[in-house]
Scaffold this motif. Structure first.
Motif, PDB file in Angstrom:
ATOM      1  N   ALA A 138       5.320 -58.110 -10.796  1.00 56.39           N
ATOM      2  CA  ALA A 138       4.699 -57.696 -12.054  1.00 56.39           C
ATOM      3  C   ALA A 138       5.703 -57.580 -13.197  1.00 56.39           C
ATOM      4  N   ILE A 139       6.904 -57.103 -12.912  1.00 56.93           N
ATOM      5  CA  ILE A 139       7.883 -56.916 -13.993  1.00 56.93           C
ATOM      6  C   ILE A 139       8.530 -58.240 -14.398  1.00 56.93           C
ATOM      7  N   THR A 140       8.413 -59.272 -13.581  1.00 57.84           N
ATOM      8  CA  THR A 140       9.092 -60.536 -13.861  1.00 57.84           C
ATOM      9  C   THR A 140       8.770 -61.120 -15.242  1.00 57.84           C
ATOM     10  N   PRO A 141       7.499 -61.267 -15.614  1.00 59.62           N
ATOM     11  CA  PRO A 141       7.249 -61.832 -16.947  1.00 59.62           C
ATOM     12  C   PRO A 141       7.545 -60.854 -18.075  1.00 59.62           C
ATOM     13  N   ALA A 142       7.494 -59.560 -17.768  1.00 54.45           N
ATOM     14  CA  ALA A 142       7.558 -58.534 -18.818  1.00 54.45           C
ATOM     15  C   ALA A 142       8.902 -57.842 -18.942  1.00 54.45           C
ATOM     16  N   CYS A 143       9.879 -58.213 -18.109  1.00 58.51           N
ATOM     17  CA  CYS A 143      11.129 -57.443 -18.068  1.00 58.51           C
ATOM     18  C   CYS A 143      11.885 -57.464 -19.385  1.00 58.51           C
ATOM     19  N   GLY A 144      11.665 -58.479 -20.202  1.00 58.91           N
ATOM     20  CA  GLY A 144      12.326 -58.540 -21.497  1.00 58.91           C
ATOM     21  C   GLY A 144      11.454 -58.086 -22.638  1.00 58.91           C
ATOM     22  N   ALA A 145      10.226 -57.664 -22.339  1.00 59.55           N
ATOM     23  CA  ALA A 145       9.262 -57.325 -23.389  1.00 59.55           C
ATOM     24  C   ALA A 145       8.907 -55.854 -23.448  1.00 59.55           C
ATOM     25  N   VAL A 146       9.296 -55.063 -22.428  1.00 57.75           N
ATOM     26  CA  VAL A 146       8.904 -53.649 -22.385  1.00 57.75           C
ATOM     27  C   VAL A 146      10.132 -52.749 -22.354  1.00 57.75           C
ATOM     28  N   THR A 147       9.905 -51.487 -22.667  1.00 61.89           N
ATOM     29  CA  THR A 147      10.957 -50.477 -22.551  1.00 61.89           C
ATOM     30  C   THR A 147      10.990 -49.964 -21.122  1.00 61.89           C
ATOM     31  N   PRO A 148      12.013 -49.204 -20.728  1.00 65.99           N
ATOM     32  CA  PRO A 148      12.022 -48.638 -19.375  1.00 65.99           C
ATOM     33  C   PRO A 148      10.804 -47.770 -19.070  1.00 65.99           C
ATOM     34  N   VAL A 149      10.312 -47.036 -20.062  1.00 66.76           N
ATOM     35  CA  VAL A 149       9.100 -46.246 -19.846  1.00 66.76           C
ATOM     36  C   VAL A 149       7.907 -47.175 -19.626  1.00 66.76           C
ATOM     37  N   GLY A 150       7.847 -48.253 -20.397  1.00 70.87           N
ATOM     38  CA  GLY A 150       6.793 -49.236 -20.196  1.00 70.87           C
ATOM     39  C   GLY A 150       6.888 -49.868 -18.821  1.00 70.87           C
ATOM     40  N   ALA A 151       8.104 -50.121 -18.340  1.00 76.98           N
ATOM     41  CA  ALA A 151       8.298 -50.679 -17.007  1.00 76.98           C
ATOM     42  C   ALA A 151       7.809 -49.716 -15.937  1.00 76.98           C
ATOM     43  N   LEU A 152       8.031 -48.435 -16.151  1.00 77.96           N
ATOM     44  CA  LEU A 152       7.568 -47.430 -15.198  1.00 77.96           C
ATOM     45  C   LEU A 152       6.049 -47.434 -15.108  1.00 77.96           C
ATOM     46  N   ILE A 153       5.393 -47.446 -16.268  1.00 73.21           N
ATOM     47  CA  ILE A 153       3.924 -47.475 -16.293  1.00 73.21           C
ATOM     48  C   ILE A 153       3.404 -48.740 -15.645  1.00 73.21           C
ATOM     49  N   LEU A 154       4.007 -49.865 -16.001  1.00 71.98           N
ATOM     50  CA  LEU A 154       3.594 -51.141 -15.423  1.00 71.98           C
ATOM     51  C   LEU A 154       3.743 -51.138 -13.913  1.00 71.98           C
ATOM     52  N   GLY A 155       4.848 -50.591 -13.416  1.00 70.65           N
ATOM     53  CA  GLY A 155       5.082 -50.576 -11.976  1.00 70.65           C
ATOM     54  C   GLY A 155       4.035 -49.786 -11.217  1.00 70.65           C
ATOM     55  N   VAL A 156       3.721 -48.590 -11.686  1.00 70.67           N
ATOM     56  CA  VAL A 156       2.722 -47.759 -11.012  1.00 70.67           C
ATOM     57  C   VAL A 156       1.360 -48.449 -11.003  1.00 70.67           C
ATOM     58  N   VAL A 157       0.978 -48.989 -12.154  1.00 67.91           N
ATOM     59  CA  VAL A 157      -0.316 -49.656 -12.268  1.00 67.91           C
ATOM     60  C   VAL A 157      -0.370 -50.894 -11.367  1.00 67.91           C
ATOM     61  N   ALA A 158       0.681 -51.705 -11.401  1.00 68.86           N
ATOM     62  CA  ALA A 158       0.698 -52.923 -10.591  1.00 68.86           C
ATOM     63  C   ALA A 158       0.665 -52.610  -9.100  1.00 68.86           C
ATOM     64  N   GLY A 159       1.429 -51.606  -8.684  1.00 68.08           N
ATOM     65  CA  GLY A 159       1.423 -51.229  -7.279  1.00 68.08           C
ATOM     66  C   GLY A 159       0.043 -50.814  -6.807  1.00 68.08           C
ATOM     67  N   GLY A 160      -0.650 -50.014  -7.618  1.00 68.16           N
ATOM     68  CA  GLY A 160      -1.991 -49.565  -7.253  1.00 68.16           C
ATOM     69  C   GLY A 160      -2.996 -50.696  -7.246  1.00 68.16           C
TER      70      GLY A 160
END
Length: 454
Positions: free
Chosen positions: A283-305
């Motif tokens: 999930a973070i692969t396409p977005a790793c350069g587009a989000v902040t670390p907080v955004g990455a945290l939110i993305l990770g939890v949502v993607a995992g679920g």
């Protein structure tokens, strides 16, 4: 991928890209362990061989025509040309891409080309012929991966390039669309064409080695830093941001997956932890350069679920995706790509605001369109190729061979020599495990006396 302009070679950037290429290469053996541990004992070698042969086939294709068709000029934003076929002229000192030798870029991109078709193999575990798989890898890589990677990543330095990068203007920093959605859609097509495994939903098909699964997930996580941070193509701020975002999102996805697993099944499992990590990495692969670390945290939890829920869809929809390639890679890639439209921040290297940062719905629409085009194209071509292969040389092994085990039928080998292990316990090895001899004369004398009295 960041654009490339002619500059002087930078030793630090070159070293980082070469190291990253090695890290990404390690991901394919890591995938072999991850997938190999998830299948049954009778299929583990074949599963690992499907990843290993991809390294060989794609490397040859990449040198002969692959790099040239992907990054050698442009034809209508869809495909490259044969201008650098055989890597012609790319070993010269003046062959430079950005701040690195072009050949370093060639090596780095080769590793992406290798792992993408290897990801597909998990959907058809236990039932695919090895020769059918080899033919599919060669054809699908040539007809799908090369043009898709060109459309998503190629920039000519003058505002032109692949139609997804320059026309649609979708963001795919390191491969959510070109790698994961691309492979996931093809995996769905192959699972449908090859059909369900014998005994699917009736026989237990549990992973034969969870330690191998965890080892594979660990190698994938490690290699993914090269996958994402290496895509900056320089050792600078962008690499640092993508490195941190990769770690944060992956850790958060483990938690997201385990929460869903605990709610649904009452237990948090080792397989769930490993799968959650891979879902976060995807999930973070396409977005790793587009989000902040907080955004990455939110993305990770949502993607995992979401991915934890998605893997069960195969039972409701009736397709046998053996190792959840669709639920993790297709769904995870889509979640990560679409998340750019919500969580994208202009403060991040890609410099695009999503909906949550006041950027409107434009970027979300661009992300959705790019993934729809790639997903449909990959699915259709993979479906047709799989049908043709099955009708000609055969893609699915016979039912009796599947019951016996694809390792024995396709490779005349087994992963574990249980007979030797069993005989060892009864043979010379037993002496090693027994206590040293003791003087048992007193015991024998007592037994003789007792027998005489009787």
């Amino acid at each position: 991928m960041e654009g490339m302009t002619l500059m002087e070679i930078n030793a630090g950037d070159t070293a980082w890209v070469l190291v990253s290429a090695a890290l990404v290469f390690l991901m394919t053996p890591g995938l072999a362990f991850f997938y190999g541990g998830m299948v049954r004992v009778k299929s583990v070698l074949n599963m690992m061989m499907m990843s290993a042969i991809t390294i060989a086939v794609v490397t040859v294709l990449w040198v002969v025509v692959g790099y040239s068709l992907t990054f050698g000029g442009d034809n209508g934003g869809v495909i490259g040309n044969f201008s650098v076929a055989g890597l012609k002229g790319l070993i010269a000192p003046e062959a430079v891409s950005g701040t690195i030798p072009t050949l370093a870029f060639v090596a780095f991109q080769l590793m992406f080309a290798i792992i993408t078709p290897a990801l597909i193999s998990g959907a058809i575990a236990d039932r695919a012929s090895f020769r059918g798989w080899i033919v599919f890898v060669a054809l699908w890589t040539s007809l799908v991966y090369f043009p898709v990677a060109h459309a998503v990543w190629y920039l000519d330095g003058e505002g032109g390039g692949g139609f997804i990068a320059t026309g649609i203007k979708a963001i795919d920093f390191a491969g959510g669309t070109a790698v994961h959605v691309n492979a996931g859609a093809a995996a769905l097509a192959l699972a449908i064409v090859l059909g369900r495994r014998v005994g699917w939903r009736k026989d237990p098909m549990r992973p034969h080695s969870l330690p191998l699964v965890v080892l594979g997930a660990g190698l994938l996580w490690f290699g993914w830093f090269g996958f994402n941070a290496g895509s900056a193509l320089s050792a600078g701020t962008t690499a640092a941001v993508t490195f941190v975002n990769t770690q944060v999102a992956t850790a958060a996805a483990v938690i997201g997956w385990l929460i869903v697993e605990r709610i649904r099944h009452g237990k948090a499992t080792t397989l769930g932890m490993a799968s959650g990590a891979v879902a976060g990495l995807v999930a973070i692969t396409p977005a790793c350069g587009a989000v902040t670390p907080v955004g990455a945290l939110i993305l990770g939890v949502v993607a995992g679920g979401i991915c934890a829920f998605a893997v069960s869809l195969k039972y409701k929809l009736g397709f046998d995706d053996s190792l959840d390639v669709v639920g993790v890679h297709l769904v995870g890639g889509l979640v990560g790509s679409l998340a750019i439209g919500f969580l994208g921040s202009a403060a991040a290297p890609s410099a695009v605001d999503g909906l949550f940062y006041g950027g409107g719905a434009g970027q979300l629409g661009r992300q959705a369109l790019a993934n729809l085009i790639v997903g449909v194209y990959s699915f259709v071509v993979a479906f047709v190729l799989a049908k043709l292969i099955d009708l000609t040389i055969g893609f699915r092994i016979k039912e009796d061979d599947e019951r016996e085990g694809v390792d024995q039928v396709e490779h005349a080998e087994t992963a574990y020599d249980f007979l030797a292990a069993g005989s060892g316990l009864r043979g010379p090895a037993t002496a090693v495990r027994t206590p040293a001899p003791v003087d048992d004369a007193p015991a024998k004398d007592a037994a003789d006396k007792e027998g005489a009295n009787a």
